[in-house]
Every structure is written in structure tokens, then in C-alpha cells.
Design an enzyme around this catalytic site. Structure first.
Site, PDB file in Angstrom:
ATOM      1  N   ASP A 113     -18.051 -13.274  -9.514  1.00 35.87           N
ATOM      2  CA  ASP A 113     -16.638 -13.243  -9.861  1.00 35.87           C
ATOM      3  C   ASP A 113     -15.878 -12.302  -8.938  1.00 35.87           C
ATOM      4  O   ASP A 113     -16.396 -11.282  -8.479  1.00 35.87           O
ATOM      5  CB  ASP A 113     -16.480 -12.762 -11.312  1.00 35.87           C
ATOM      6  CG  ASP A 113     -15.032 -12.557 -11.683  1.00 35.87           C
ATOM      7  OD1 ASP A 113     -14.316 -13.562 -11.808  1.00 35.87           O
ATOM      8  OD2 ASP A 113     -14.606 -11.388 -11.831  1.00 35.87           O
ATOM      9  N   LYS A 146     -27.767   8.261 -27.137  1.00 31.64           N
ATOM     10  CA  LYS A 146     -26.752   8.572 -26.133  1.00 31.64           C
ATOM     11  C   LYS A 146     -27.303   9.644 -25.207  1.00 31.64           C
ATOM     12  O   LYS A 146     -28.305  10.288 -25.504  1.00 31.64           O
ATOM     13  CB  LYS A 146     -25.454   9.077 -26.780  1.00 31.64           C
ATOM     14  CG  LYS A 146     -24.540   8.001 -27.318  1.00 31.64           C
ATOM     15  CD  LYS A 146     -23.216   8.587 -27.795  1.00 31.64           C
ATOM     16  CE  LYS A 146     -22.289   7.486 -28.307  1.00 31.64           C
ATOM     17  NZ  LYS A 146     -20.991   8.040 -28.771  1.00 31.64           N
ATOM     18  N   GLU A 165     -16.530 -16.859  -5.993  1.00 33.99           N
ATOM     19  CA  GLU A 165     -15.173 -17.141  -6.429  1.00 33.99           C
ATOM     20  C   GLU A 165     -14.244 -16.394  -5.476  1.00 33.99           C
ATOM     21  O   GLU A 165     -14.034 -15.187  -5.606  1.00 33.99           O
ATOM     22  CB  GLU A 165     -14.955 -16.669  -7.870  1.00 33.99           C
ATOM     23  CG  GLU A 165     -13.604 -17.122  -8.411  1.00 33.99           C
ATOM     24  CD  GLU A 165     -12.913 -16.102  -9.303  1.00 33.99           C
ATOM     25  OE1 GLU A 165     -12.106 -16.524 -10.139  1.00 33.99           O
ATOM     26  OE2 GLU A 165     -13.163 -14.895  -9.144  1.00 33.99           O
ATOM     27  N   TRP A 204     -29.242  13.945 -33.414  1.00 30.83           N
ATOM     28  CA  TRP A 204     -28.168  14.209 -32.448  1.00 30.83           C
ATOM     29  C   TRP A 204     -28.108  15.680 -32.034  1.00 30.83           C
ATOM     30  O   TRP A 204     -27.040  16.215 -31.720  1.00 30.83           O
ATOM     31  CB  TRP A 204     -26.816  13.745 -33.002  1.00 30.83           C
ATOM     32  CG  TRP A 204     -26.839  12.275 -33.344  1.00 30.83           C
ATOM     33  CD1 TRP A 204     -27.177  11.709 -34.535  1.00 30.83           C
ATOM     34  CD2 TRP A 204     -26.566  11.202 -32.440  1.00 30.83           C
ATOM     35  NE1 TRP A 204     -27.129  10.336 -34.443  1.00 30.83           N
ATOM     36  CE2 TRP A 204     -26.746   9.995 -33.167  1.00 30.83           C
ATOM     37  CE3 TRP A 204     -26.176  11.123 -31.098  1.00 30.83           C
ATOM     38  CZ2 TRP A 204     -26.564   8.738 -32.591  1.00 30.83           C
ATOM     39  CZ3 TRP A 204     -25.982   9.874 -30.533  1.00 30.83           C
ATOM     40  CH2 TRP A 204     -26.180   8.699 -31.272  1.00 30.83           C
TER      41      TRP A 204
END
Length: 701
Positions: free
Chosen positions: A357, A142, A412, A107
Site C-alpha cells: 500500500d 507491557k 499501489e 504490573w
């Protein structure tokens, strides 16, 4: 003076239904040929289509064109060469610096600093170490960035394809580098697109009887055979795109390229889809591109520290009702992200299409919040409409249908926007189907508020047939929405507490159970046969699943009791759920044989309020429904179009479906010429029509 100006707008010929070819202008006004009521809105349609064409040209003129544009996942995120070299890229225009960090470099933000190009894209290449990729498989990663105010932030990569959660450590999801030695190899070809679409809507997590989260592997082994047995030809998978909050039902997506890890690995999902294909089942993804979770630590929100990276800035970028972020569809990189996301699910996981959706939210600036659509055409144009959202729907559908000949897309949308299910070249949005969302609401309202001896046959028929001509709809009597906490399944509305005490064959068939079972079969069949060009059922409702659906959350002490499917009640041979399951199979198998879903809309010849009888013809079959609670009719006369001998091919009163066996399934019914006509039909037959019974008859020979 007479004008000599000639309209030189190019035209094209379009077959809108078998044997009917129309000429349309290639400027987005083709819809007006189908619907003259749209004539006053030609300018709006031209503008709308022009905006789509503008963006299509921008993308087609970019390096590699549309094909390269939609393969963003091969450029952004993590990609590994055959020799183990890792490439990682991320779009973060507000960041001043960026570093790739993870377990592999302890990290250390200074160990692997990324380079920025002129477009705000950061990238880094990691050479193999000792012949292996520099980042170990399944290790945490990350991106760390510094902002103009010198703040340092850490984010999950936007294009990450694997995120996991360790609740013992933190509820926040962590990104992992997914690069297994053995990648799943698909064995089965995709099924061809069916003429009649019969969808089984399912959620992997709730697909176990046990009070826990189910897995992809369990679904593959235990549920796929059930779906195939019932006769469905498509599965619609919910909650696959990773969502941090399980109770959101998958509608608060945090990582758009990561299949949910709570159900297993990406390879497990591929195996599920491949196995479904081997059973002849298409697999549709419930895709959520209408909004995104507002999580920062494990979502896209404030990805590069700004409020406007993937979303609109300020109030325009927030959905007040859903408490989520709204995409900026007018941004080149956002379009690349979303379009590539569609291709990723199609190519990498071999999905066969999408149920989009929240389309209403995408199409309108008010997002449908507190807005009641009346059907007035002015509601579909002007300031109400989000031009960029409309453009994205058109662009997505245009690309998908150009690239994949068998793809299926479903909207939808509660608004009923004209042209939603017409090709983009006509000026439509390009969806294949839209959900008939008024239909399940009607059934729930009737069961809650009206005694069935007062049901209005004309009203039921109107709701089931009220759809735009030449625009396909998916009919359903209940989906997941109707089963969620705060409501109940149709079976539970009708039978309630007696489902706990009187669903055994060893107990008396009470009036409540008798009514509930009979109406459950009738409601499903009339929705299936009259309500659309496709049909949908939510997992478990086919056998009358009791109670409701509720996910573990703070309000229920994190209980899984209602977040599961009680297959045990279906599999118990002494319980009556098996009869509804067989009825559902009977509907699907009969439809496969006679094909009413892909036949023209039904001709309704009878809506008799006093008798509570509905009769109609579709797909060469005659459908009869007697909703009367007590009155049976011997020698009931109904009109038919074709002369000949008719036989019953599906009968809800058959004892194999817990009927009373009042109809002779071997009976033959011969037509008689009508003097003039009977119910506007040239012939009639007489049929014994028991109370609360549905019959399907077809002509023999």
C-alpha cells in the site's frame, strides 16, 4: 589522442520476454536497454542501484546475513523455548531503563527489570515456574520505560503478535502474551504461482450480511467457497495487520505483527489461509509499510519516548494528508523490523505475497501530496525521489524473490515510475505488478459525466492500454476505493434507486436496469481482457453490490449498515444479481481456458467512434464490444489474423446473464481472405453484433 579505456562493468543476460534475450550492465542501468528514453538518467540509476547494493552488503555482512536479519521476530519480542523459558527483547535506544510488566507480576516495574546492551536493545529471560511459562497464555503485558527526563512510560511491545480491545474498559488496545497449547498445523501446500493472476480483493470484517464485524472462521466457511466457485486464483486480504480504528480500513496500523483480533485468533487466520490453499487459492496480504498510525498508547509512535525511534524526526516523519508517521528506511533496526515483518507473514502465516500500500508515498519526498504526475521522466529522479524509500522497495522485493520462488508483489503506485515492475538487478524496483489506478477513475468519470452514446472509444482503449511495455499491471474496473463513502459502486452509479425496486425477475426489465446490467458486464470484460496482465475485483462488486461502503464512525452514528456485504440479494433466486455473478464466473473460467492475461498485449484493430465498436485480438481470441445504446449490426465485418472457423465462447447477451438472447451461441463464423487487409488484418469474418453486447470468439480446430 585516442582513448584506450575500456568499460569493464560486468554484464548479464536477461530474457525479457519469450525468445528475447538482452545483455545489460550489472550497475543498475539495465532499464535503459529496455527504454532508451532513460539514457539521460543513467547516472541517477547507477546511484540508486549503488545505494541498494550498499545496504544489501551491510545486511549480508552482519551476523547471519540476510537470513538472520529477516528473522528478527525470532530475536525480538516474545519467544518461548520448548522447556517454557521466555525470552523478551526490545529496541528502545532513548530509554534509560526498561521493565517487563503485566498481569503475571501485578504490573510491578521493579519485579522484572531488563538489561540493556550497547545498541539500545533491552532483554530479559524468564525461567519456567512449576514447569510452565512464567507468563500465562493470553494475559496482558507491557514494557515500561523511564526516559532521560525521569518520566515513566508504558508501551505495547513493538513486536507483539496479539493485541485485543475491550471496549467496555477502554478503546485502547492491550497487548497479550499469546502462547496457546495447540498451535495450528498447516495441511495444504501453497499453490503454484499462476500464469494469469485473477485476484479477489476482500475484507474479512465486512464479509457478513449481518450489521457487525465478520470473523476469520465465517470467511473460511462462507466466502472461500464463493471465491473458488467464481474461478479466481488469488485472494487479497485487507485490514489484517492490527489497526485501532476500524474505519481506517486497515491503513492506520498500530501493531505490525498482530493479525487483527476483531476477527478472531491467529489460529483462525492460519486456518483461513490453509483452507484457501486447499482450494487452489493464493493469499496475498495488503501490507502497509508506507506509514504507521500516530497512536502512542497502542502504536509505534514515540515508542521509546523519542520522536525518532522507528520514524523520521519532525516534519519529515509525518504524512500531512494521512495524519500518520513515516518510517526511517535508512535505519538498520527499522529495516530489520520491516523486512522481518514480511518474512513473518510469509513463514508464520503462509501468505503467498503482498500488495504494498501507498508505494507512491514511499518513493517520493513529496509523498504524492498535491502532486500531479505528467509522465515527464524528470519527475522520477533527483530531489523528488526518496532514495531510502526506493532502496527499501528494492531490498524487500530482492529478498522476497530470492527466498520464495512463487511470491507475488504488487505496487499501489499512481506515479508510473519506470522500472517499478522490472527486476532489481536491472535497476528496477522489483515488483511483479502495479495497479492500473487510472482505469477505475476513468469508468467512474464516464458514468458520472458523459452519456454513454458519447463515450469515446479511442479514449477508453488508450486508458486501458496505456502501460509500460514489459511491466505488468493489474486491471480493474473498481476496487474498494471506488466503493467507499463519497462514491458509489459502478452498479449503483448506473441503476441507483431502481436497484431497490426493479431487480426482481418478477418485475419488468426497465431501460435503466437493462442498461446497467449490460454495461456492468461490458465494462468488466473489456477491463479484464484489454487492461493488463492481471485482474482484480473487490468483494461483492462481481454481482453488482448496491450502494457504497462506509464503516461505523461518529459521522454515521456508528452504523454497520454499509460495512457489510449483502450476500442475501445474490442468494435470492428471484433477484437479478445472480446474473452478474454468473457473468463474473464466466469471465474467470474462460480466461483460465484461453489465458489472455498472460498473453502479449492485445492488438486493437477497430475503434469505431460512430458505431461505438471496439475489436481486438489477444491470447488467440477475438473480442468484440458494441457500446452503442440502440444500434445493432447484422453481418458486422471485423478483421482477424488467423483463417478458419470461429465460435462464440462468451456472450454477454446470453440469457443466462440476463441478456436478450440475440446471438446464436451455436453459430459458426468462417473467415474470408481480405483483399489487401481489413482493419490491418489479413482475414475477416461477419458477426451479428447487438447493441450493448460483448462477444468473445475463438478459432475452432
Amino acid at each position: 589522442m585516442t582513448s584506450t579505456h575500456q568499460d569493464t562493468t560486468p554484464t548479464f543476460s536477461q530474457e525479457v520476454e519469450p525468445g528475447r534475450v538482452l545483455t545489460m550492465k550489472a550497475d543498475g542501468t539495465g532499464l535503459t536497454v529496455l527504454d532508451p528514453w532513460l539514457d539521460p538518467f543513467k547516472d541517477d540509476l547507477r546511484k540508486r542501484y549503488g545505494f541498494f547494493e550498499k545496504w544489501k552488503k551491510i545486511i549480508e555482512d552482519s551476523p547471519g546475513g540476510l537470513d538472520n536479519f529477516t528473522k528478527g521476530y525470532e530475536y525480538y519480542g516474545f519467544n518461548v523455548d520448548k522447556d517454557g523459558t521466555i525470552h523478551y527483547r526490545e529496541w528502545a535506544p532513548n530509554a534509560v531503563t526498561a521493565s517487563l510488566v503485566g498481569d503475571f507480576n501485578q504490573w510491578d516495574v521493579n519485579a522484572n527489570i531488563m538489561k540493556r546492551n550497547q545498541y539500545g536493545v533491552y532483554e530479559i529471560t524468564l525461567a519456567p515456574v512449576n514447569g510452565a511459562p512464567a507468563i500465562p497464555h493470553n494475559s496482558k503485558v507491557k514494557i515500561s520505560m523511564t526516559l532521560p527526563n525521569n518520566e515513566r512510560i508504558y508501551r505495547l511491545p513493538a513486536w507483539i503478535n496479539r493485541v485485543t480491545q475491550d471496549l467496555a474498559v477502554s478503546p485502547t488496545y492491550e497487548a497479550v502474551f499469546w502462547n496457546p497449547d495447540h498451535k495450528y498445523v498447516f495441511k495444504n501446500p501453497r499453490p503454484k504461482r499462476p500464469e494469469s493472476l485473477r485476484i479477489y480483493e476482500a475484507h474479512v470484517g465486512i464479509s457478513t450480511t449481518e450489521p457487525r464485524v465478520g470473523t476469520y472462521k465465517e470467511f473460511t466457511q462462507n466466502i472461500l467457497p464463493r471465491i473458488a466457485y467464481l474461478g479466481y486464483n488469488a485472494i487479497q486480504l485487507m485490514a489484517v495487520m492490527e489497526h485501532a480504528y476500524y474505519a481506517s480500513f486497515g491503513y492506520q496500523v498500530t501493531s505490525f505483527f498482530a493479525p487483527s483480533s476483531r476477527y478472531g485468533t491467529p489460529e483462525d487466520l492460519k486456518e483461513l489461509i490453509d483452507t484457501a490453499h486447499g482450494l487452489g487459492l493464493m493469499v496475498l496480504l495488503d501490507v502497509v509499510h508506507s506509514h504507521a498510525c500516530k497512536n502512542v498508547d497502542d502504536g509505534l509512535n514515540r515508542f521509546d519516548g523519542s520522536d525518532h525511534c522507528y520514524f523520521h524526526e519532525g516534519a519529515k516523519g509525518r504524512h500531512e494528508l494521512w495524519d500518520s508517521r513515516l518510517f526511517n528506511y535508512g535505519n538498520y533496526e527499522v529495516l530489520r523490523f520491516l523486512m522481518s515483518n514480511l518474512r513473518y507473514w510469509m513463514d508464520v502465516f503462509q501468505f503467498d505475497g503482498f500488495r504494498f500500500d501507498g508505494v507512491t508515498s514511499m518513493l517520493y519526498t513529496h509523498h504524492g501530496i498535491g502532486y500531479g504526475f505528467s509522465g515527464n521522466y524528470h519527475e522520477y529522479f533527483g530531489a523528488n525521489v526518496d532514495d531510502e524509500g526506493v532502496m527499501y522497495c528494492q531490498l524487500a522485493n530482492y529478498y522476497l524473490h530470492e527466498k520464495y520462488k512463487n511470491v507475488i508483489t504488487i505496487a499501489e503506485d499512481v506515479s508510473g515510475m519506470p522500472g517499478s515492475c522490472r527486476p532489481v538487478k536491472e535497476g528496477g524496483l522489483g515488483f511483479d505488478y502495479r495497479l492500473a489506478m487510472a482505469m477505475p477513475d476513468t469508468w467512474i468519470k464516464l458514468l458520472k459525466e458523459v452519456s454513454d452514446d458519447n463515450w469515446n472509444m479511442g479514449h477508453i482503449v488508450h486508458i486501458l492500454t496505456n502501460r509500460r511495455h514489459l511491466e505488468k499491471t493489474i486491471a480493474y474496473s473498481e476496487s474498494h476505493d471506488q466503493a467507499l463513502v463519497g462514491d458509489k459502486t459502478l452498479a449503483f452509479w448506473m441503476m441507483d434507486k431502481e436497484m431497490y425496486t426493479n431487480m426482481s425477475d418478477l418485475t419488468e426489465l426497465t431501460p435503466v436496469i437493462d442498461r446497467g446490467m449490460a454495461l456492468h458486464k461490458m465494462i468488466r470484460l473489456i477491463s479484464h481482457t484489454l487492461g493488463g496482465e492481471g485482474y482484480l475485483n473487490f468483494e461483492g462488486n462481481e454481482f453488482g453490490h448496491p450502494e457504497w461502503l462506509d464503516f461505523p464512525r461518529e459521522g454515521n452514528n456508528s452504523s454497520f449498515h454499509y460495512a457489510r456485504r449483502q450476500w442475501n440479494v445474490l442468494d435470492d433466486p428471484l433477484l437479478r444479481y445472480k446474473y452478474l455473478n454468473e457473468w463474473d464466473r464466466g469471465m474467470q473460467v474462460t480466461e483460465e481456458k484461453y489465458g489472455w492475461l498472460h498473453s502479449p498485449q492485445a492488438y486493437v484493430s477497430r475503434k469505431n467512434e460512430g458505431d461505438k465498436v471496439v475489436a481486438f485480438e489477444r491470447g488467440g481470441a477475438l473480442f468484440l464490444f458494441n457500446f452503442h445504446p440502440t444500434q445493432s449490426y447484422p453481418d458486422y465485418r471485423v478483421g482477424v489474423s488467423d483463417a478458419g472457423k470461429y465460435k462464440v465462447v462468451l456472450n454477454s447477451d446470453d440469457k443466462q446473464y440476463l441478456g436478450h438472447g440475440r446471438v446464436d451461441t451455436q453459430g459458426e463464423y468462417f473467415t474470408t481472405p481480405a483483399e489487401g487487409d481489413w482493419d490491418t488484418r489479413p482475414h475477416w469474418i461477419q458477426v451479428y453484433l447487438p447493441s450493448r453486447t460483448a462477444l468473445v470468439l475463438t478459432r475452432q480446430g
